[in-house]
Design a protein around this motif. Structure first.
Motif, PDB file in Angstrom:
ATOM      1  N   MET A   1       0.943  -1.166   0.022  1.00 27.95           N
ATOM      2  CA  MET A   1       0.130   0.014  -0.051  1.00 27.95           C
ATOM      3  C   MET A   1       0.830   1.120  -0.169  1.00 27.95           C
ATOM      4  O   MET A   1       1.795   1.280   0.724  1.00 27.95           O
ATOM      5  CB  MET A   1      -0.873  -0.071   1.288  1.00 27.95           C
ATOM      6  CG  MET A   1      -1.904   1.122   1.420  1.00 27.95           C
ATOM      7  SD  MET A   1      -2.864   1.021   2.969  1.00 27.95           S
ATOM      8  CE  MET A   1      -3.804   2.685   2.747  1.00 27.95           C
ATOM      9  N   ILE A   2       0.440   2.092  -0.959  1.00 29.86           N
ATOM     10  CA  ILE A   2       1.219   3.349  -0.944  1.00 29.86           C
ATOM     11  C   ILE A   2       0.623   4.484  -0.172  1.00 29.86           C
ATOM     12  O   ILE A   2      -0.481   4.807   0.084  1.00 29.86           O
ATOM     13  CB  ILE A   2       1.240   4.032  -2.360  1.00 29.86           C
ATOM     14  CG1 ILE A   2       2.029   3.057  -3.398  1.00 29.86           C
ATOM     15  CG2 ILE A   2       1.964   5.212  -2.517  1.00 29.86           C
ATOM     16  CD1 ILE A   2       1.915   3.530  -4.781  1.00 29.86           C
ATOM     17  N   GLU A   3       1.584   5.175   1.041  1.00 25.01           N
ATOM     18  CA  GLU A   3       1.073   5.957   1.742  1.00 25.01           C
ATOM     19  C   GLU A   3       0.969   7.523   1.074  1.00 25.01           C
ATOM     20  O   GLU A   3       2.255   7.889   0.642  1.00 25.01           O
ATOM     21  CB  GLU A   3       2.053   5.978   2.788  1.00 25.01           C
ATOM     22  CG  GLU A   3       1.748   6.887   4.211  1.00 25.01           C
ATOM     23  CD  GLU A   3       2.755   6.675   5.319  1.00 25.01           C
ATOM     24  OE1 GLU A   3       2.417   6.080   6.222  1.00 25.01           O
ATOM     25  OE2 GLU A   3       4.036   7.215   5.124  1.00 25.01           O
ATOM     26  N   LYS A   4       0.080   8.302   1.201  1.00 25.82           N
ATOM     27  CA  LYS A   4       0.011   9.332   0.675  1.00 25.82           C
ATOM     28  C   LYS A   4       0.489  10.374   1.724  1.00 25.82           C
ATOM     29  O   LYS A   4      -0.204  10.447   2.716  1.00 25.82           O
ATOM     30  CB  LYS A   4      -1.828   9.835   0.031  1.00 25.82           C
ATOM     31  CG  LYS A   4      -2.108   8.844  -1.078  1.00 25.82           C
ATOM     32  CD  LYS A   4      -3.403   9.065  -1.257  1.00 25.82           C
ATOM     33  CE  LYS A   4      -3.839   8.021  -2.286  1.00 25.82           C
ATOM     34  NZ  LYS A   4      -5.358   8.412  -2.802  1.00 25.82           N
ATOM     35  N   VAL A   5       1.238  11.185   1.258  1.00 27.23           N
ATOM     36  CA  VAL A   5       1.749  12.360   2.027  1.00 27.23           C
ATOM     37  C   VAL A   5       1.958  13.600   1.612  1.00 27.23           C
ATOM     38  O   VAL A   5       2.364  13.880   0.389  1.00 27.23           O
ATOM     39  CB  VAL A   5       3.471  11.779   2.469  1.00 27.23           C
ATOM     40  CG1 VAL A   5       3.895  12.756   3.635  1.00 27.23           C
ATOM     41  CG2 VAL A   5       3.452  10.378   3.148  1.00 27.23           C
ATOM     42  N   THR A   6       1.282  14.457   2.564  1.00 23.21           N
ATOM     43  CA  THR A   6       1.375  15.904   2.097  1.00 23.21           C
ATOM     44  C   THR A   6       2.342  16.679   3.049  1.00 23.21           C
ATOM     45  O   THR A   6       2.564  16.522   4.294  1.00 23.21           O
ATOM     46  CB  THR A   6       0.103  16.632   2.084  1.00 23.21           C
ATOM     47  OG1 THR A   6      -0.715  16.014   1.317  1.00 23.21           O
ATOM     48  CG2 THR A   6       0.251  18.219   1.956  1.00 23.21           C
ATOM     49  N   VAL A   7       3.488  17.301   2.465  1.00 16.21           N
ATOM     50  CA  VAL A   7       4.299  17.886   3.143  1.00 16.21           C
ATOM     51  C   VAL A   7       4.199  19.595   2.813  1.00 16.21           C
ATOM     52  O   VAL A   7       4.388  19.943   1.801  1.00 16.21           O
ATOM     53  CB  VAL A   7       5.927  17.810   2.830  1.00 16.21           C
ATOM     54  CG1 VAL A   7       6.931  18.514   3.819  1.00 16.21           C
ATOM     55  CG2 VAL A   7       5.953  16.042   2.936  1.00 16.21           C
ATOM     56  N   ALA A   8       3.990  20.341   4.185  1.00 13.34           N
ATOM     57  CA  ALA A   8       4.058  21.807   3.827  1.00 13.34           C
ATOM     58  C   ALA A   8       5.305  22.498   3.877  1.00 13.34           C
ATOM     59  O   ALA A   8       6.098  22.138   4.837  1.00 13.34           O
ATOM     60  CB  ALA A   8       3.025  22.250   4.882  1.00 13.34           C
ATOM     61  N   VAL A   9       5.600  23.246   2.710  1.00  9.81           N
ATOM     62  CA  VAL A   9       7.068  23.664   2.699  1.00  9.81           C
ATOM     63  C   VAL A   9       6.845  25.442   2.507  1.00  9.81           C
ATOM     64  O   VAL A   9       6.120  25.812   2.095  1.00  9.81           O
ATOM     65  CB  VAL A   9       7.652  23.393   1.583  1.00  9.81           C
ATOM     66  CG1 VAL A   9       7.878  21.861   1.666  1.00  9.81           C
ATOM     67  CG2 VAL A   9       6.910  23.636   0.156  1.00  9.81           C
ATOM     68  N   ASP A  10       7.826  26.043   3.021  1.00  8.14           N
ATOM     69  CA  ASP A  10       7.884  27.571   2.992  1.00  8.14           C
ATOM     70  C   ASP A  10       9.344  27.953   2.584  1.00  8.14           C
ATOM     71  O   ASP A  10       9.780  29.090   2.606  1.00  8.14           O
ATOM     72  CB  ASP A  10       7.253  28.137   4.012  1.00  8.14           C
ATOM     73  CG  ASP A  10       7.971  27.930   5.289  1.00  8.14           C
ATOM     74  OD1 ASP A  10       8.943  27.164   5.333  1.00  8.14           O
ATOM     75  OD2 ASP A  10       7.366  28.292   6.347  1.00  8.14           O
ATOM     76  N   GLY A  11      10.398  27.039   2.619  1.00 11.47           N
ATOM     77  CA  GLY A  11      11.728  27.203   2.465  1.00 11.47           C
ATOM     78  C   GLY A  11      12.289  27.722   3.728  1.00 11.47           C
ATOM     79  O   GLY A  11      13.777  28.070   3.590  1.00 11.47           O
ATOM     80  N   GLU A  12      11.763  27.600   4.786  1.00 12.07           N
ATOM     81  CA  GLU A  12      12.498  28.190   6.128  1.00 12.07           C
ATOM     82  C   GLU A  12      13.032  26.940   6.712  1.00 12.07           C
ATOM     83  O   GLU A  12      12.958  25.605   6.297  1.00 12.07           O
ATOM     84  CB  GLU A  12      11.594  28.745   7.144  1.00 12.07           C
ATOM     85  CG  GLU A  12      10.906  30.060   6.442  1.00 12.07           C
ATOM     86  CD  GLU A  12      11.797  31.048   6.411  1.00 12.07           C
ATOM     87  OE1 GLU A  12      12.764  30.914   7.088  1.00 12.07           O
ATOM     88  OE2 GLU A  12      11.860  31.986   5.468  1.00 12.07           O
ATOM     89  N   ALA A  13      13.619  26.937   7.911  1.00 13.62           N
ATOM     90  CA  ALA A  13      14.342  25.848   8.563  1.00 13.62           C
ATOM     91  C   ALA A  13      13.523  24.961   9.144  1.00 13.62           C
ATOM     92  O   ALA A  13      13.776  23.597   8.825  1.00 13.62           O
ATOM     93  CB  ALA A  13      15.386  26.285   9.657  1.00 13.62           C
ATOM     94  N   ALA A  14      12.305  25.225   9.673  1.00 19.32           N
ATOM     95  CA  ALA A  14      11.275  23.935  10.040  1.00 19.32           C
ATOM     96  C   ALA A  14      10.797  23.402   8.791  1.00 19.32           C
ATOM     97  O   ALA A  14      10.684  22.112   9.075  1.00 19.32           O
ATOM     98  CB  ALA A  14      10.272  24.724  10.959  1.00 19.32           C
ATOM     99  N   SER A  15      10.661  23.853   7.662  1.00 17.04           N
ATOM    100  CA  SER A  15      10.224  23.336   6.467  1.00 17.04           C
ATOM    101  C   SER A  15      11.449  22.175   6.053  1.00 17.04           C
ATOM    102  O   SER A  15      10.892  21.097   5.532  1.00 17.04           O
ATOM    103  CB  SER A  15       9.854  24.369   5.330  1.00 17.04           C
ATOM    104  OG  SER A  15       9.685  23.860   4.287  1.00 17.04           O
ATOM    105  N   ASP A  16      12.451  22.815   5.972  1.00 20.57           N
ATOM    106  CA  ASP A  16      13.627  21.951   5.685  1.00 20.57           C
ATOM    107  C   ASP A  16      13.674  20.728   6.721  1.00 20.57           C
ATOM    108  O   ASP A  16      13.820  19.497   6.010  1.00 20.57           O
ATOM    109  CB  ASP A  16      14.875  22.659   5.874  1.00 20.57           C
ATOM    110  CG  ASP A  16      15.071  23.789   4.773  1.00 20.57           C
ATOM    111  OD1 ASP A  16      14.286  23.796   3.699  1.00 20.57           O
ATOM    112  OD2 ASP A  16      16.012  24.571   5.090  1.00 20.57           O
ATOM    113  N   ALA A  17      13.434  20.724   7.861  1.00 21.42           N
ATOM    114  CA  ALA A  17      13.207  19.558   8.692  1.00 21.42           C
ATOM    115  C   ALA A  17      12.173  18.699   8.115  1.00 21.42           C
ATOM    116  O   ALA A  17      12.281  17.388   8.476  1.00 21.42           O
ATOM    117  CB  ALA A  17      13.183  20.028  10.080  1.00 21.42           C
ATOM    118  N   ALA A  18      11.029  19.326   7.888  1.00 20.01           N
ATOM    119  CA  ALA A  18       9.872  18.335   7.405  1.00 20.01           C
ATOM    120  C   ALA A  18      10.324  17.567   6.111  1.00 20.01           C
ATOM    121  O   ALA A  18       9.865  16.284   5.890  1.00 20.01           O
ATOM    122  CB  ALA A  18       8.780  19.356   7.098  1.00 20.01           C
ATOM    123  N   VAL A  19      10.883  18.239   5.393  1.00 19.76           N
ATOM    124  CA  VAL A  19      11.472  17.449   4.066  1.00 19.76           C
ATOM    125  C   VAL A  19      12.574  16.408   4.166  1.00 19.76           C
ATOM    126  O   VAL A  19      12.489  15.353   3.800  1.00 19.76           O
ATOM    127  CB  VAL A  19      11.910  18.572   3.032  1.00 19.76           C
ATOM    128  CG1 VAL A  19      12.510  17.775   1.849  1.00 19.76           C
ATOM    129  CG2 VAL A  19      10.753  19.653   2.536  1.00 19.76           C
TER     130      VAL A  19
END
Length: 288
Positions: A1-19
């Motif tokens: 089963m493929i897991e569908k993931v949405t990642v919120a990004v804005d180019g900041e350090a916290a966003s980089d951690a999410a990626v």
């Protein structure tokens, strides 16, 4: 089963951690990824000649996509640029996902109490499990910690935590806290036998929950702990060195969470590790 993931990004350090967290997860889980950036309503975009250049939001999406594709060339990654109220648009994106991943800078207590934070607002309304990744995150082999109560609201959190611990091949720790009944019947002169009876009952409850999950996941090493007082304090203390903390959401929304001082709010305000917020069975956004 493929897991569908949405990642919120804005180019900041916290966003980089999410990626970065997403890239690490893709090593072990089959994923389909959507990167979402939101242009807030009050943001003025370039006009005229400058309008032909990439906006910071497009740049953030492109950078994140390139980083993910470099690590996982075969991973399907889509990008989506939205316009609107930031937390509303991210919540809308979560409704067609299995996981929503969002980065977070550790907020100050004052900012959290007065203005709230994006992770708090999003986790309160998201239509799927929300993964909140602290800025500066690095991969860890620590155990998985899950907060548990005996009212049925944390059963889904316990299941999610167990599956994650099995996948990571680490120990699962089930944390439960007890407190005096709210009726005010507990006073300093309450017999020790009554207090001991409450403690014994709660110890049996959390032990039974741990045993049930052990039977369902026989390959999993499970421990449990009982604490008195604040559940959020117990979870935060138990989470020292953990790779993931899992908590259930009662679906009250961000504002009510701030007023009520919910466990989800307190844990997210302290961010001892990556935090997974599991929504209740009935999707909360329907009652917004």
């Amino acid at each position: 089963m493929i897991e569908k993931v949405t990642v919120a990004v804005d180019g900041e350090a916290a966003s980089d951690a999410a990626v970065a967290w997403l890239i690490d997860r893709a090593k072990h889980v089959d994923l389909s990824v959507e990167l979402t950036a939101v242009i807030a309503l009050n943001v003025e975009l370039p006009q005229g000649r400058a309008a032909g250049s990439r906006t910071p939001y497009e740049h953030a999406l492109g950078t994140a996509r390139a980083e993910i594709s470099s690590a996982h060339p075969r991973l399907h990654v889509m990008t989506n640029l939205r316009h609107g109220i930031v937390h509303d648009e991210i919540v809308a994106a979560s409704r067609r996902s299995d996981l929503l991943v969002i980065g977070s800078n550790r907020p100050s207590a004052l900012a959290g109490m007065i203005n709230g934070t994006l992770p708090l607002r999003v986790a309160g309304w998201a239509g799927c499990t929300t993964i909140v990744v602290p800025a500066g995150w690095t991969a860890s082999t620590g155990r998985v910690v899950v907060g548990w109560t005996d009212d049925g609201t944390s059963d889904r959190a316990l299941q999610f935590a167990a599956r994650e611990a099995v996948r990571r091949q680490v120990e699962l720790t089930v944390v439960h806290a007890w407190s005096a009944p709210p009726s005010g019947s507990m006073v300093p002169s309450t017999p020790a036998s009554i207090v001991q009876e409450i403690v014994t009952t709660n110890r049996e409850l959390v032990a039974d929950a741990a045993q049930r999950i052990s039977r369902e996941f026989p390959e999993l090493e499970v421990s449990h702990s009982l604490h008195s007082g604040s559940a959020s304090v117990a979870i935060i203390r138990a989470a020292a060195g953990a790779s993931l903390v899992v908590i259930g959401s009662r679906g009250r929304g961000a504002i009510a969470s701030l007023i009520l001082g919910s466990v989800s709010h307190d844990v997210l305000m302290n961010m001892p590790a990556v935090v997974a917020v599991i929504p209740r069975e009935e999707s909360p956004h329907g009652a917004r």
